[in-house]
Design a protein around this motif. Sequence first.
Motif, PDB file in Angstrom:
ATOM      1  N   GLU A   1       3.328  -0.933   4.899  1.00 61.38           N
ATOM      2  CA  GLU A   1       3.394  -1.463   3.545  1.00 61.38           C
ATOM      3  C   GLU A   1       2.040  -2.020   3.123  1.00 61.38           C
ATOM      4  N   SER A   2       1.808  -2.021   1.823  1.00 65.75           N
ATOM      5  CA  SER A   2       0.614  -2.626   1.266  1.00 65.75           C
ATOM      6  C   SER A   2       0.874  -3.010  -0.182  1.00 65.75           C
ATOM      7  N   GLY A   3      -0.002  -3.826  -0.738  1.00 67.38           N
ATOM      8  CA  GLY A   3       0.079  -4.189  -2.137  1.00 67.38           C
ATOM      9  C   GLY A   3       0.535  -5.601  -2.416  1.00 67.38           C
TER      10      GLY A   3
ATOM     11  N   THR B   1       4.764  -6.885   3.889  1.00 64.76           N
ATOM     12  CA  THR B   1       3.636  -7.327   3.089  1.00 64.76           C
ATOM     13  C   THR B   1       4.063  -8.545   2.277  1.00 64.76           C
ATOM     14  N   GLN B   2       3.216  -9.557   2.233  1.00 63.36           N
ATOM     15  CA  GLN B   2       3.564 -10.830   1.605  1.00 63.36           C
ATOM     16  C   GLN B   2       3.381 -10.770   0.097  1.00 63.36           C
TER      17      GLN B   2
ATOM     18  N   VAL C   1       0.491 -13.663  -7.206  1.00 61.33           N
ATOM     19  CA  VAL C   1       0.507 -13.401  -8.640  1.00 61.33           C
ATOM     20  C   VAL C   1       1.200 -14.542  -9.363  1.00 61.33           C
ATOM     21  N   GLN C   2       0.946 -14.650 -10.657  1.00 59.49           N
ATOM     22  CA  GLN C   2       1.604 -15.653 -11.474  1.00 59.49           C
ATOM     23  C   GLN C   2       2.972 -15.166 -11.934  1.00 59.49           C
ATOM     24  N   ALA C   3       3.860 -16.091 -12.181  1.00 59.92           N
ATOM     25  CA  ALA C   3       5.168 -15.741 -12.717  1.00 59.92           C
ATOM     26  C   ALA C   3       5.010 -14.930 -13.995  1.00 59.92           C
ATOM     27  N   GLY C   4       5.822 -13.884 -14.121  1.00 56.25           N
ATOM     28  CA  GLY C   4       5.734 -12.989 -15.255  1.00 56.25           C
ATOM     29  C   GLY C   4       4.821 -11.807 -15.029  1.00 56.25           C
ATOM     30  N   GLY C   5       4.069 -11.825 -13.955  1.00 55.68           N
ATOM     31  CA  GLY C   5       3.156 -10.744 -13.644  1.00 55.68           C
ATOM     32  C   GLY C   5       3.839  -9.589 -12.951  1.00 55.68           C
ATOM     33  N   SER C   6       3.032  -8.595 -12.582  1.00 55.79           N
ATOM     34  CA  SER C   6       3.543  -7.378 -11.964  1.00 55.79           C
ATOM     35  C   SER C   6       2.767  -7.026 -10.710  1.00 55.79           C
ATOM     36  N   LEU C   7       3.437  -6.346  -9.805  1.00 56.04           N
ATOM     37  CA  LEU C   7       2.833  -5.806  -8.600  1.00 56.04           C
ATOM     38  C   LEU C   7       3.470  -4.460  -8.298  1.00 56.04           C
ATOM     39  N   ARG C   8       2.723  -3.601  -7.629  1.00 56.19           N
ATOM     40  CA  ARG C   8       3.268  -2.366  -7.114  1.00 56.19           C
ATOM     41  C   ARG C   8       3.026  -2.310  -5.617  1.00 56.19           C
ATOM     42  N   LEU C   9       4.102  -2.325  -4.862  1.00 56.13           N
ATOM     43  CA  LEU C   9       4.021  -2.204  -3.419  1.00 56.13           C
ATOM     44  C   LEU C   9       4.069  -0.739  -3.025  1.00 56.13           C
ATOM     45  N   SER C  10       3.323  -0.397  -1.993  1.00 56.54           N
ATOM     46  CA  SER C  10       3.309   0.959  -1.476  1.00 56.54           C
ATOM     47  C   SER C  10       3.761   0.967  -0.023  1.00 56.54           C
ATOM     48  N   CYS C  11       4.393   2.044   0.366  1.00 55.94           N
ATOM     49  CA  CYS C  11       4.802   2.248   1.748  1.00 55.94           C
ATOM     50  C   CYS C  11       4.378   3.648   2.142  1.00 55.94           C
ATOM     51  N   ALA C  12       3.414   3.731   3.040  1.00 60.56           N
ATOM     52  CA  ALA C  12       2.899   5.009   3.509  1.00 60.56           C
ATOM     53  C   ALA C  12       3.582   5.386   4.813  1.00 60.56           C
ATOM     54  N   ALA C  13       4.092   6.603   4.877  1.00 59.38           N
ATOM     55  CA  ALA C  13       4.799   7.097   6.053  1.00 59.38           C
ATOM     56  C   ALA C  13       3.993   8.177   6.748  1.00 59.38           C
ATOM     57  N   SER C  14       4.063   8.186   8.055  1.00 59.59           N
ATOM     58  CA  SER C  14       3.370   9.185   8.846  1.00 59.59           C
ATOM     59  C   SER C  14       4.301  10.339   9.178  1.00 59.59           C
ATOM     60  N   GLY C  15       3.726  11.434   9.650  1.00 58.80           N
ATOM     61  CA  GLY C  15       4.503  12.559  10.130  1.00 58.80           C
ATOM     62  C   GLY C  15       4.921  13.540   9.052  1.00 58.80           C
ATOM     63  N   ARG C  16       5.629  14.575   9.483  1.00 54.14           N
ATOM     64  CA  ARG C  16       6.080  15.640   8.588  1.00 54.14           C
ATOM     65  C   ARG C  16       7.541  15.505   8.192  1.00 54.14           C
ATOM     66  N   THR C  17       8.183  14.431   8.597  1.00 54.93           N
ATOM     67  CA  THR C  17       9.614  14.278   8.413  1.00 54.93           C
ATOM     68  C   THR C  17       9.989  13.252   7.351  1.00 54.93           C
ATOM     69  N   PHE C  18       9.062  12.864   6.511  1.00 58.22           N
ATOM     70  CA  PHE C  18       9.317  11.834   5.512  1.00 58.22           C
ATOM     71  C   PHE C  18      10.502  12.191   4.619  1.00 58.22           C
ATOM     72  N   SER C  19      10.586  13.440   4.194  1.00 57.28           N
ATOM     73  CA  SER C  19      11.647  13.862   3.288  1.00 57.28           C
ATOM     74  C   SER C  19      13.022  13.847   3.943  1.00 57.28           C
ATOM     75  N   THR C  20      13.071  13.694   5.248  1.00 54.34           N
ATOM     76  CA  THR C  20      14.334  13.607   5.974  1.00 54.34           C
ATOM     77  C   THR C  20      15.003  12.245   5.784  1.00 54.34           C
ATOM     78  N   TYR C  21      14.233  11.246   5.391  1.00 54.71           N
ATOM     79  CA  TYR C  21      14.693   9.866   5.343  1.00 54.71           C
ATOM     80  C   TYR C  21      14.991   9.385   3.935  1.00 54.71           C
ATOM     81  N   ALA C  22      16.107   8.704   3.806  1.00 49.72           N
ATOM     82  CA  ALA C  22      16.287   7.832   2.664  1.00 49.72           C
ATOM     83  C   ALA C  22      15.453   6.576   2.910  1.00 49.72           C
TER      84      ALA C  22
END
Length: 123
Positions: A6-8, A117-118, A12-33
């Motif tokens: 995870e990253s991102g 990620t905090q 932040v201040q209340a009312g603000g926005s963030l976008r968290l990312s989760c990077a997955a390794s391997g060729r099987t990512f589409s296998t997972y919910a």
Amino acid sequence: QVQLVESGGELVQAGGSLRLSCAASGRTFSTYAMGWFRQAPGKEREFVASISRSGTSTNYVDFVKGRFTISRDNAKNTVWLQMNNLKPEDTAVYYCAAALWVPRTRPEEYDTWGRGTQVTVSS
């Protein structure tokens, strides 16, 4: 087999926005919910959002509906959590998780977890 990072997370201040990312390794990512959970100090880990393998189905806890959006791109092996109108109550460590079988909202239904990620929202 999948590894998640995870990253991102930021302060932040209340009312603000963030976008968290989760990077997955391997060729099987589409296998997972995929899912996002969060855990605040002294609290149990709680469900935030999930997305199906194809990305066509999503699920959210009521408290974040209309504010958070989960999405994924299997070609990039990445899942995101867009968080808008953040509140101090959203302060927590946010975890990305992967499930081989059809998951619901329980942490034990997921097979693999990132380290988190905090996210801190100031009032």
